[in-house]
Scaffold this motif. Structure first.
Motif, mmCIF file in Angstrom:
data_model
loop_
_atom_site.group_PDB
_atom_site.id
_atom_site.type_symbol
_atom_site.label_atom_id
_atom_site.label_comp_id
_atom_site.label_asym_id
_atom_site.label_seq_id
_atom_site.Cartn_x
_atom_site.Cartn_y
_atom_site.Cartn_z
ATOM 1 N N GLU A 28 0.825 -1.197 0.000
ATOM 2 C CA GLU A 28 0.000 0.000 0.000
ATOM 3 C C GLU A 28 0.862 1.251 0.000
ATOM 4 O OE1 GLU A 28 -2.616 -0.203 3.342
ATOM 5 O OE2 GLU A 28 -4.007 -1.580 2.346
ATOM 6 N N CYS A 29 0.347 2.294 -0.632
ATOM 7 C CA CYS A 29 0.982 3.607 -0.568
ATOM 8 C C CYS A 29 -0.109 4.661 -0.709
ATOM 9 C CB CYS A 29 2.039 3.759 -1.667
ATOM 10 S SG CYS A 29 1.353 3.941 -3.323
ATOM 11 N N LYS A 61 8.419 -0.938 -5.557
ATOM 12 C CA LYS A 61 7.292 -0.179 -5.018
ATOM 13 C C LYS A 61 7.790 1.106 -4.352
ATOM 14 C CE LYS A 61 2.973 0.542 -3.844
ATOM 15 N NZ LYS A 61 1.965 0.895 -4.874
ATOM 16 N N ALA A 62 8.868 1.014 -3.593
ATOM 17 C CA ALA A 62 9.423 2.205 -2.950
ATOM 18 C C ALA A 62 9.933 3.198 -3.994
ATOM 19 C CB ALA A 62 10.551 1.800 -1.998
ATOM 20 N N THR A 70 6.933 4.841 -5.854
ATOM 21 C CA THR A 70 6.206 5.736 -4.947
ATOM 22 C C THR A 70 6.925 7.068 -4.831
ATOM 23 O OG1 THR A 70 5.287 3.875 -3.690
ATOM 24 C CG2 THR A 70 5.323 6.027 -2.599
ATOM 25 N N SER A 101 5.545 10.719 -6.129
ATOM 26 C CA SER A 101 5.279 11.696 -5.067
ATOM 27 C C SER A 101 6.074 12.989 -5.226
ATOM 28 C CB SER A 101 5.592 11.079 -3.698
ATOM 29 O OG SER A 101 6.986 10.836 -3.553
#
Length: 273
Positions: free
Chosen positions: A202-203, A240-241, A244, A248
């Motif tokens: 999730e993010c 994923k990191a 994200t 962002s």
């Protein structure tokens, strides 16, 4: 002598630099991996849309793969935009001849602005020829639905779709949640299905139009981490990191769907804000 990790991308060229080959090579570089490319199509596009697509001849695609395999064999590779059934079948045959490491399949079907990037009759070829060779496939929700015929509305239907993809040959699946029907959701959920376990990443859902190249970048980062010898779960979590951060901290360029920020995970890029 320690071998330098090397990653190959087989995909289309994005003249705007935000997705495709260009996004993949930027990601490989940022993850400390030597990047190589096989171009399957040339697109004329910017942040506003795709205006022309030229498919590279099969003989040229085949020659590119052979040249890489004979002298610069990658330790992992990814497949992105293939466009036609003929190109899919060509690439699949080449990969059966040349074993080039773990395969990440990003089933690119539609551009961020809505332009189709995979011909309808090519979906069957992708399922028949490439899914059985894929170590991991990374569809978004519409792509997973198109590949399986299953409407994905919740965890149960996502699990059903993943099971169908695994039955077709894919070993691991990430069904990305960025295209979920409710764009007002505060959280974006990616469902991960490995051969021995499942979990959710999730993010926050960021309110930005600058998400061009998200899928390409995510799958390229997985490829880079696999090329460095990391396990599948670690590679997915790193990707994923990375994506994200890239979403962002947008670059805010272009007047349409701008690209994600490949510099976001380090400090020597341009000043943002």
């Amino acid at each position: 002598m320690t071998r330098i990790p090397m990653a190959l991308t087989i995909a289309g060229s994005d003249s705007g630099g935000g997705a495709g080959i260009q996004a993949d090579l930027k990601t490989f570089q940022m993850r400390g991996v030597y990047g190589m490319s096989v171009i399957t199509a040339i697109t004329a596009q910017n942040t506003r849309g795709v205006f022309d697509i030229h498919t590279v001849p099969q003989s040229t695609v085949r020659a590119q793969i052979q040249a890489i395999a004979e002298d610069l064999p990658p330790t992992a590779l990814k497949i992105g935009m293939l466009s036609t059934a003929d190109i899919i079948e060509c690439v699949a045959a080449c990969l059966q001849t040349h074993r080039l490491g773990p395969l990440v399949l990003d089933p690119v079907m539609i551009a961020k602005g809505g332009a189709p990037l995979l011909q309808q009759n090519a979906i069957a070829a992708l399922i028949a020829c490439l899914l059985p060779q894929a170590d991991i496939i990374t569809p978004n929700l519409p792509e997973a639905e198109a590949l399986t015929g299953i409407p994905i509305t919740d965890d149960a239907s996502a699990a059903e779709a993943a099971a169908r993809l695994q039955a077709l040959g894919a070993k691991s699946i990430v069904i990305k949640g960025g295209h979920s029907g409710n764009s007002q959701d505060a959280v974006c959920r990616d469902r991960v299905f490995l051969p021995d376990r499942t979990f959710v990443l999730e993010c926050p859902r960021f309110d930005t139009p600058h998400t061009h190249g998200t899928g390409c970048t995510f799958s390229a980062c997985i490829t880079a981490e696999l090329a460095k010898g990391h396990g599948m779960e670690a590679a997915i979590r790193s990707a994923k990191a990375f994506i994200t951060a890239a979403i962002s901290q947008p670059l805010n360029i272009g007047s349409g769907h701008g690209p994600v920020n490949h510099w976001a995970c380090q400090t020597n890029g341009p000043a943002l804000g």
